[in-house]
Write a protein that holds these residues in place. Structure first.
Motif, short mmCIF file in Angstrom:
data_model
loop_
_atom_site.label_atom_id
_atom_site.label_comp_id
_atom_site.label_asym_id
_atom_site.label_seq_id
_atom_site.Cartn_x
_atom_site.Cartn_y
_atom_site.Cartn_z
N VAL A 1 0.69 -1.20 -0.03
CA VAL A 1 -0.08 -0.06 -0.14
C VAL A 1 0.87 1.39 0.05
CG1 VAL A 1 -1.87 1.13 1.29
CG2 VAL A 1 -1.83 -1.12 1.12
N LYS A 2 0.87 1.95 -0.96
CA LYS A 2 1.74 3.25 -1.34
C LYS A 2 1.02 4.33 -1.40
CE LYS A 2 5.53 0.56 -1.25
NZ LYS A 2 6.47 0.86 0.07
N ASP A 3 -0.22 4.47 -1.32
CA ASP A 3 -1.01 5.63 -1.81
C ASP A 3 -2.25 5.69 -0.73
OD1 ASP A 3 0.58 7.04 -4.04
OD2 ASP A 3 -0.01 5.36 -4.88
N LEU A 4 -1.82 5.58 0.49
CA LEU A 4 -3.03 5.52 1.45
C LEU A 4 -3.59 6.97 1.69
CD1 LEU A 4 -4.46 3.81 3.60
CD2 LEU A 4 -2.54 4.62 5.23
N LYS A 5 -5.03 6.95 1.75
CA LYS A 5 -5.58 8.19 2.05
C LYS A 5 -6.60 7.80 3.47
CE LYS A 5 -6.60 9.06 -2.89
NZ LYS A 5 -5.85 7.65 -3.31
N LEU A 6 -6.43 9.06 4.09
CA LEU A 6 -7.26 8.78 5.46
C LEU A 6 -7.85 10.02 5.39
CD1 LEU A 6 -4.73 7.07 7.66
CD2 LEU A 6 -6.46 6.11 6.63
N ASP A 7 -9.23 10.50 6.29
CA ASP A 7 -9.58 11.65 6.82
C ASP A 7 -9.50 11.67 8.45
OD1 ASP A 7 -11.39 9.82 7.83
OD2 ASP A 7 -13.04 10.24 6.52
N ALA A 8 -9.96 12.85 8.92
CA ALA A 8 -9.73 13.07 10.18
C ALA A 8 -10.35 12.12 11.35
CB ALA A 8 -10.14 14.46 10.47
N PRO A 9 -11.42 11.78 10.99
CA PRO A 9 -12.27 10.79 12.11
C PRO A 9 -11.58 9.35 11.88
CG PRO A 9 -13.85 11.98 10.85
CD PRO A 9 -12.57 12.47 10.09
N SER B 1 6.34 5.64 3.60
CA SER B 1 5.26 6.27 2.60
C SER B 1 4.45 7.42 3.75
CB SER B 1 4.42 5.03 2.32
OG SER B 1 4.99 4.22 1.68
N VAL B 2 3.89 8.26 2.89
CA VAL B 2 3.40 9.29 3.49
C VAL B 2 1.78 9.24 3.08
CG1 VAL B 2 3.11 12.03 3.72
CG2 VAL B 2 5.36 10.45 3.62
N VAL B 3 0.86 9.56 4.08
CA VAL B 3 -0.71 9.66 4.17
C VAL B 3 -1.01 10.78 3.19
CG1 VAL B 3 -2.76 9.72 5.15
CG2 VAL B 3 -1.10 8.22 6.02
#
Length: 368
Positions: A142-150, A254-256
């Protein structure tokens, strides 16, 4: 650069180390480095300054020390990146002539006395370093992880424990998320980076992150590590790990990409610089105490809300005028365009611009 590694308990000894002689100060003039954005040569400045504080500033302090000492060969700057909390404590107690801190002086700190400041004078916060806080992770495949605040809040509070949790999967359509456990890595020491990270979570996801912002990480889930370097080491050496560090320390991890408005944004100098310039200042502070209230709820994808504005904390006026002259000269170099660019080249930080830069330069010039 020489790094001071002594205990904070030797504050008195550190103060005694100062052997300053400033011809410009003795003559009642301005130090030669004053007003010169390049910090260009001055043979009138000499002595030793000891700073303690932010590990996020460590790479920038290396660049600043080199630039300032190259032009002022009689000066030695020691900086110990023990953490923001340790820096403020050392400065307040007289164990350091300045502090680096990713969070500004607190009200209870300002209400007390400062050992090296002149009677009636307090410490002031001068913005010197703007940088995004990166969420770094180590997850095979997993190289392109996306996350939101919650979702970030639930991961770091221990409410989400598996990488294939439905909340993560929803944000990462098509990604092959494993069912393995998540190990969040947090700062175990008193950290201004933690203050900025938890401030973002508390403001943007308050129902999932009820703890107030603070230098101490409020939950004990996952693994604690001292300093940014410790977090990087723990994330790198583990599997399924995720942590938060100053972007200058992210290295090859890797960076979110963090959800901002209708899109996702990765940390960069450009998006950090933009939000630092557009965020309001704390109007409750004095004229030379410049504190930025970063807009954590930004919806413009040209801005990155998990940005830290890190400060040089110094006396408005020092008991020893010679110390004040040297701290002032160093602060003026750091806040100059040359100093800001030196930090950007070394630490990937965002050079201050516009009104924020002007305020920082004025605050540096006000030191006595």
């Amino acid at each position: 650069m020489k790094h001071l590694r002594a205990s904070l308990a030797i504050g008195t000894a550190l103060t005694a180390m100062i052997a300053l002689s400033s011809c410009a100060s003795n003559e009642g003039g301005t130090p030669a480095a004053s007003g010169d954005s390049s910090g260009s040569a001055s043979t009138s400045l000499s002595g030793t300054l000891n700073g303690v504080g932010s590990s996020a500033q460590s790479n920038a302090q290396t660049a600043w020390t080199k630039g300032f000492q190259t032009s002022n060969s009689g000066v030695t700057i020691n900086y110990d990146p023990s953490g923001s909390g340790a820096g403020r404590k050392a400065f307040i107690g007289g164990g350091a002539q300045f502090a680096g801190s990713d969070s500004a002086l607190k009200d209870d700190e300002l209400s007390g006395t400062f050992a090296l400041c002149a009677s009636g004078s307090k410490g002031i916060d001068i913005p010197v370093y703007v940088s995004p806080v990166a969420l770094v992770y180590n997850l095979d495949g997993v190289k392109d992880l996306k996350l939101d605040a919650p979702t970030i809040a639930k991961i770091f509070s221990g409410k989400i424990t598996k990488w294939n949790d439905s909340a993560i999967a929803k944000l990462n359509s098509g990604a092959k998320l494993p069912s393995s456990s998540i190990t969040p890595v947090y700062r175990s020491d008193s950290s201004g980076t933690t203050t900025n990270f938890t401030d973002y979570l508390h403001q943007v996801a308050p129902s999932d992150w009820t703890a107030e912002a603070g230098d101490a990480f409020p939950y004990k889930t996952g693994e604690g590590a001292a300093k940014g370097s410790g977090v990087v080491s723990a994330v790198t050496g583990g599997k399924g790990t995720i942590g938060y560090v100053d972007n200058s320390s992210a290295g090859d991890l890797s960076v979110v990409a963090v959800k901002v408005g209708g899109g996702f944004v990765k940390p960069s100098a450009e998006v950090a610089s933009k939000i630092a310039e557009t965020s309001p200042l704390d109007t409750a502070r004095g004229s030379n105490d410049v504190v930025v209230k970063v807009n954590r709820k930004a919806i413009d994808t040209a801005e990155y809300p998990i940005t830290l504005v890190s400060y040089m904390i110094a006396c408005q006026q020092y008991k020893d005028a010679a110390v004040g002259s040297l701290v002032k000269a160093y602060a003026e170099y750091i806040t100059s365009t040359d100093g800001q660019q030196a930090a950007a080249d070394t630490a990937k930080s965002a050079p201050m611009t516009g009104t924020l830069l002007e305020k920082a330069e004025a605050a540096a010039k006000s030191i006595k």
